[in-house]
Enzyme design. Structure first.
Site, short mmCIF file in Angstrom:
data_model
loop_
_atom_site.label_atom_id
_atom_site.label_comp_id
_atom_site.label_asym_id
_atom_site.label_seq_id
_atom_site.Cartn_x
_atom_site.Cartn_y
_atom_site.Cartn_z
N ASP A 43 29.14 -68.68 2.08
CA ASP A 43 28.03 -67.99 1.43
C ASP A 43 28.61 -67.07 0.34
O ASP A 43 29.80 -66.74 0.37
CB ASP A 43 27.27 -67.19 2.50
CG ASP A 43 26.27 -66.25 1.90
OD1 ASP A 43 25.47 -66.70 1.03
OD2 ASP A 43 26.26 -65.06 2.27
N TYR A 44 27.78 -66.67 -0.60
CA TYR A 44 28.29 -65.83 -1.70
C TYR A 44 27.97 -64.34 -1.48
O TYR A 44 28.82 -63.56 -1.08
CB TYR A 44 27.72 -66.36 -3.03
CG TYR A 44 28.18 -65.55 -4.21
CD1 TYR A 44 29.48 -65.66 -4.68
CD2 TYR A 44 27.34 -64.65 -4.84
CE1 TYR A 44 29.93 -64.90 -5.74
CE2 TYR A 44 27.77 -63.89 -5.90
CZ TYR A 44 29.08 -64.02 -6.35
OH TYR A 44 29.51 -63.24 -7.39
N ASP A 45 26.69 -63.93 -1.68
CA ASP A 45 26.33 -62.51 -1.59
C ASP A 45 26.47 -61.99 -0.17
O ASP A 45 25.94 -62.57 0.77
CB ASP A 45 24.89 -62.30 -2.05
CG ASP A 45 24.71 -62.54 -3.53
OD1 ASP A 45 25.08 -61.67 -4.32
OD2 ASP A 45 24.22 -63.63 -3.89
N ASP A 224 26.30 -64.05 5.91
CA ASP A 224 25.88 -62.74 6.41
C ASP A 224 24.39 -62.66 6.75
O ASP A 224 23.93 -61.67 7.29
CB ASP A 224 26.16 -61.67 5.35
CG ASP A 224 25.26 -61.82 4.14
OD1 ASP A 224 25.26 -62.92 3.55
OD2 ASP A 224 24.53 -60.88 3.81
MG LIG Z 1 24.51 -63.84 1.84
#
Ligand SMILES: [Mg+2]
Length: 272
Positions: A43-45, A224
């Site tokens: 995942d990124y953010d 997250d």
């Molecule tokens: Mg995220």
């Protein structure tokens, strides 16, 4: 590893995730070294990049680019970024790198140096109703904004009065759930954003396409957010890592994106 879409519906029960301390990370490194086909689903953010006040400030830094580049230099590694971000954003920062990209929470997939493709061939007849309901919220809450994506409608309320936003957020959610489109969409409660998205598009469905495209013997998946849970849930034998606290179906957790970045950067030492 070959998983079917049907296993996606058999959602795992939440168990208590274990903190990925040095004992666990050593175990992961040992497994990694012994495997010849490795997949990273990232995942990124909030995972590769910490949250920032405005999403457009959360851009990849040199350290992250270096870490990802090091991973891709080993021909045994496949690296995918699985994000809620748009295709434009991911292309802008990552198009030149040999990465698989997944945009809009699993709506679009781009294989390495290929073109974007929809994960599911779908039209979105519910979008007009969703836009109407989001527009009602926008009119009620000064400074709130609507973002229309291909397969979703997002209502952002970051700069708004929290009290007014909270009331209208709940009204918006209720109106979607009570409407005829309720079974065609799902509501993603993000960070100061409510996103109404096509129910069939999610990170689990898109991620499985990559997982099933090769016989990976090592899979590491990190995220997250609630949208990452769809992916954790379909990965039976993977090292799944939730970033931050909170309920999860992941096996392990790390406390912060910084902890995860440090861990990820250590793989480059194992590249021969
Ligand atoms: Mg995220």
């Amino acid at each position: 590893m070959n998983l079917s879409i049907s296993s996606f519906f058999a959602r795992k029960k939440q168990k208590k995730a274990i903190l990925a301390d040095t004992n666990i990370t050593s175990l992961i490194f040992r497994k990694y070294e012994s495997c010849g086909k490795r997949l990273f689903l990232l995942d990124y953010d909030g995972t590769l990049i910490p949250f920032s006040d405005t999403p457009k400030d959360a851009i990849p830094d040199q350290t992250l680019i270096k870490t990802l580049t090091a991973l891709t230099l080993d021909s045994r590694n496949t690296v995918a970024i699985v994000s809620g971000r748009s295709r434009v954003f991911l292309d802008f920062y990552f198009a030149d790198m040999p990465l698989i990209l997944i945009a809009e929470h699993g709506t679009f997939i781009k294989k390495i140096h290929a073109s974007w493709e929809p994960a599911i061939d779908e039209e979105y007849p519910w979008k007009r109703s969703a836009l109407y309901m989001a527009e009602t919220a926008r009119l009620m809450v000064p400074l709130s904004e609507i973002e229309e994506k291909e397969s979703s409608v997002a209502w952002h309320y970051r700069k708004c009065d929290p009290g007014i936003a909270e009331i209208n957020k709940n009204i918006l959610i209720r109106s979607v759930l009570d409407s005829p489109i309720a079974d065609q969409v799902r509501i993603i409660k993000g960070n100061k954003v409510i996103e109404i998205q096509e129910a069939k598009n999610n990170k689990g469905t898109a991620g499985l396409q990559i997982v099933n495209s090769n016989k990976f013997d090592f899979i590491l998946c990190a995220g997250d957010d609630t949208t990452d849970e769809d992916l954790f849930a379909v990965l039976e034998e993977a090292f799944t890592i939730k970033i931050g606290k909170g309920g999860t179906v992941a096996r392990y957790y790390m406390r912060t994106p910084e902890d995860f970045r440090t861990f990820l950067s250590q793989f480059s030492r194992l590249i021969v």
